[in-house]
Scaffold this motif. Sequence first.
Motif, PDB file in Angstrom:
ATOM      1  N   LEU A  11       1.060  -1.225   0.101  1.00 62.41           N
ATOM      2  CA  LEU A  11      -0.051   0.097  -0.049  1.00 62.41           C
ATOM      3  C   LEU A  11       0.817   1.198  -0.012  1.00 62.41           C
ATOM      4  O   LEU A  11       1.786   1.372   1.031  1.00 62.41           O
ATOM      5  CB  LEU A  11      -1.029  -0.072   1.226  1.00 62.41           C
ATOM      6  CG  LEU A  11      -1.808   1.299   1.567  1.00 62.41           C
ATOM      7  CD1 LEU A  11      -2.882   1.518   0.492  1.00 62.41           C
ATOM      8  CD2 LEU A  11      -2.421   1.307   2.706  1.00 62.41           C
ATOM      9  N   VAL A  12       0.545   2.215  -0.980  1.00 61.85           N
ATOM     10  CA  VAL A  12       1.548   3.414  -1.166  1.00 61.85           C
ATOM     11  C   VAL A  12       0.325   4.457  -1.320  1.00 61.85           C
ATOM     12  O   VAL A  12      -0.455   4.330  -1.848  1.00 61.85           O
ATOM     13  CB  VAL A  12       2.512   3.151  -2.014  1.00 61.85           C
ATOM     14  CG1 VAL A  12       1.972   2.906  -3.449  1.00 61.85           C
ATOM     15  CG2 VAL A  12       3.801   4.268  -1.954  1.00 61.85           C
ATOM     16  N   GLN A  13       1.087   5.584  -1.081  1.00 60.33           N
ATOM     17  CA  GLN A  13       0.072   7.019  -1.168  1.00 60.33           C
ATOM     18  C   GLN A  13       0.443   7.505  -2.609  1.00 60.33           C
ATOM     19  O   GLN A  13       1.462   7.194  -3.158  1.00 60.33           O
ATOM     20  CB  GLN A  13       0.491   7.862  -0.202  1.00 60.33           C
ATOM     21  CG  GLN A  13       0.223   7.861   1.215  1.00 60.33           C
ATOM     22  CD  GLN A  13       0.278   8.916   2.076  1.00 60.33           C
ATOM     23  OE1 GLN A  13       0.997   9.649   1.778  1.00 60.33           O
ATOM     24  NE2 GLN A  13      -0.379   8.840   3.180  1.00 60.33           N
ATOM     25  N   PRO A  14      -0.408   8.042  -3.342  1.00 62.39           N
ATOM     26  CA  PRO A  14      -0.190   8.654  -4.305  1.00 62.39           C
ATOM     27  C   PRO A  14       1.096   9.426  -4.587  1.00 62.39           C
ATOM     28  O   PRO A  14       1.356  10.195  -3.530  1.00 62.39           O
ATOM     29  CB  PRO A  14      -1.509   9.789  -4.927  1.00 62.39           C
ATOM     30  CG  PRO A  14      -2.544   8.842  -3.844  1.00 62.39           C
ATOM     31  CD  PRO A  14      -1.769   8.348  -2.656  1.00 62.39           C
ATOM     32  N   LYS A  86       0.071   6.291  -9.343  1.00 64.59           N
ATOM     33  CA  LYS A  86      -1.243   6.960  -9.081  1.00 64.59           C
ATOM     34  C   LYS A  86      -2.358   5.775  -8.603  1.00 64.59           C
ATOM     35  O   LYS A  86      -2.142   4.764  -8.972  1.00 64.59           O
ATOM     36  CB  LYS A  86      -1.557   7.383 -10.735  1.00 64.59           C
ATOM     37  CG  LYS A  86      -0.753   8.313 -11.229  1.00 64.59           C
ATOM     38  CD  LYS A  86      -0.870   8.627 -12.718  1.00 64.59           C
ATOM     39  CE  LYS A  86       0.196   9.605 -13.376  1.00 64.59           C
ATOM     40  NZ  LYS A  86      -0.167  10.050 -14.758  1.00 64.59           N
ATOM     41  N   PRO A  87      -3.445   6.292  -8.407  1.00 67.64           N
ATOM     42  CA  PRO A  87      -4.506   5.228  -7.983  1.00 67.64           C
ATOM     43  C   PRO A  87      -5.181   4.439  -9.166  1.00 67.64           C
ATOM     44  O   PRO A  87      -5.266   3.176  -8.854  1.00 67.64           O
ATOM     45  CB  PRO A  87      -5.624   6.183  -7.827  1.00 67.64           C
ATOM     46  CG  PRO A  87      -5.071   7.527  -7.243  1.00 67.64           C
ATOM     47  CD  PRO A  87      -3.612   7.731  -8.024  1.00 67.64           C
ATOM     48  N   GLU A  88      -4.825   4.769 -10.296  1.00 65.01           N
ATOM     49  CA  GLU A  88      -5.197   3.802 -11.502  1.00 65.01           C
ATOM     50  C   GLU A  88      -4.154   2.892 -11.527  1.00 65.01           C
ATOM     51  O   GLU A  88      -4.131   2.158 -12.633  1.00 65.01           O
ATOM     52  CB  GLU A  88      -5.221   4.637 -12.823  1.00 65.01           C
ATOM     53  CG  GLU A  88      -4.273   5.793 -13.008  1.00 65.01           C
ATOM     54  CD  GLU A  88      -4.586   7.040 -12.767  1.00 65.01           C
ATOM     55  OE1 GLU A  88      -5.002   7.237 -11.576  1.00 65.01           O
ATOM     56  OE2 GLU A  88      -4.351   8.167 -13.581  1.00 65.01           O
ATOM     57  N   ASP A  89      -2.753   2.807 -10.801  1.00 61.32           N
ATOM     58  CA  ASP A  89      -1.940   1.764 -10.976  1.00 61.32           C
ATOM     59  C   ASP A  89      -2.240   0.762 -10.103  1.00 61.32           C
ATOM     60  O   ASP A  89      -1.550  -0.411 -10.162  1.00 61.32           O
ATOM     61  CB  ASP A  89      -0.639   2.292 -10.487  1.00 61.32           C
ATOM     62  CG  ASP A  89      -0.012   3.734 -11.522  1.00 61.32           C
ATOM     63  OD1 ASP A  89       0.605   4.590 -11.139  1.00 61.32           O
ATOM     64  OD2 ASP A  89      -0.076   3.150 -12.767  1.00 61.32           O
ATOM     65  N   VAL A 114      -2.565   1.825  -4.570  1.00 63.13           N
ATOM     66  CA  VAL A 114      -2.290   3.306  -4.281  1.00 63.13           C
ATOM     67  C   VAL A 114      -3.450   3.962  -3.882  1.00 63.13           C
ATOM     68  O   VAL A 114      -4.555   4.153  -4.698  1.00 63.13           O
ATOM     69  CB  VAL A 114      -1.787   3.850  -5.726  1.00 63.13           C
ATOM     70  CG1 VAL A 114      -1.272   5.326  -5.544  1.00 63.13           C
ATOM     71  CG2 VAL A 114      -0.659   2.753  -6.443  1.00 63.13           C
ATOM     72  N   SER A 115      -3.124   4.405  -2.958  1.00 56.52           N
ATOM     73  CA  SER A 115      -4.439   5.232  -2.000  1.00 56.52           C
ATOM     74  C   SER A 115      -4.241   6.067  -0.882  1.00 56.52           C
ATOM     75  O   SER A 115      -2.908   5.793  -0.277  1.00 56.52           O
ATOM     76  CB  SER A 115      -5.414   4.445  -1.382  1.00 56.52           C
ATOM     77  OG  SER A 115      -6.498   4.722  -0.958  1.00 56.52           O
TER      78      SER A 115
END
Length: 116
Positions: A11-14, A86-89, A114-115
Amino acid sequence: QVQLVEAGGGLVQPGGSLRLSCAASGIIFSIAHMAWYRQAPGKQRELVAAITSGGSTTYIDSVKARFTISRDNAKNTVYLQMNSLKPEDTAVYYCNVPVRTRWYDWGQGTQVTVSS
């Protein structure tokens, strides 16, 4: 028997980064072209990046300049460095060969979320 074992997701931030790895066994890795794929929920699996045995690389447009595929033949491992995520990743990421008719059995993949 060919085995592909992916690791490194999370889990990673944008805007963050992750480095994925895929360890291959049962193939002559040094002469194999390799690729990273991803599958988001409800979508088809798509090829994200590929690298030839000689080190030439290709990427889909949406990840160009953000992702880098590389390989270490001494470790039978292919990597995917992902920056500016990016979230779309968000997807499950897999490795395999880049030719559909030559796919090996898929590994378990590694989840990238990604969130914020």
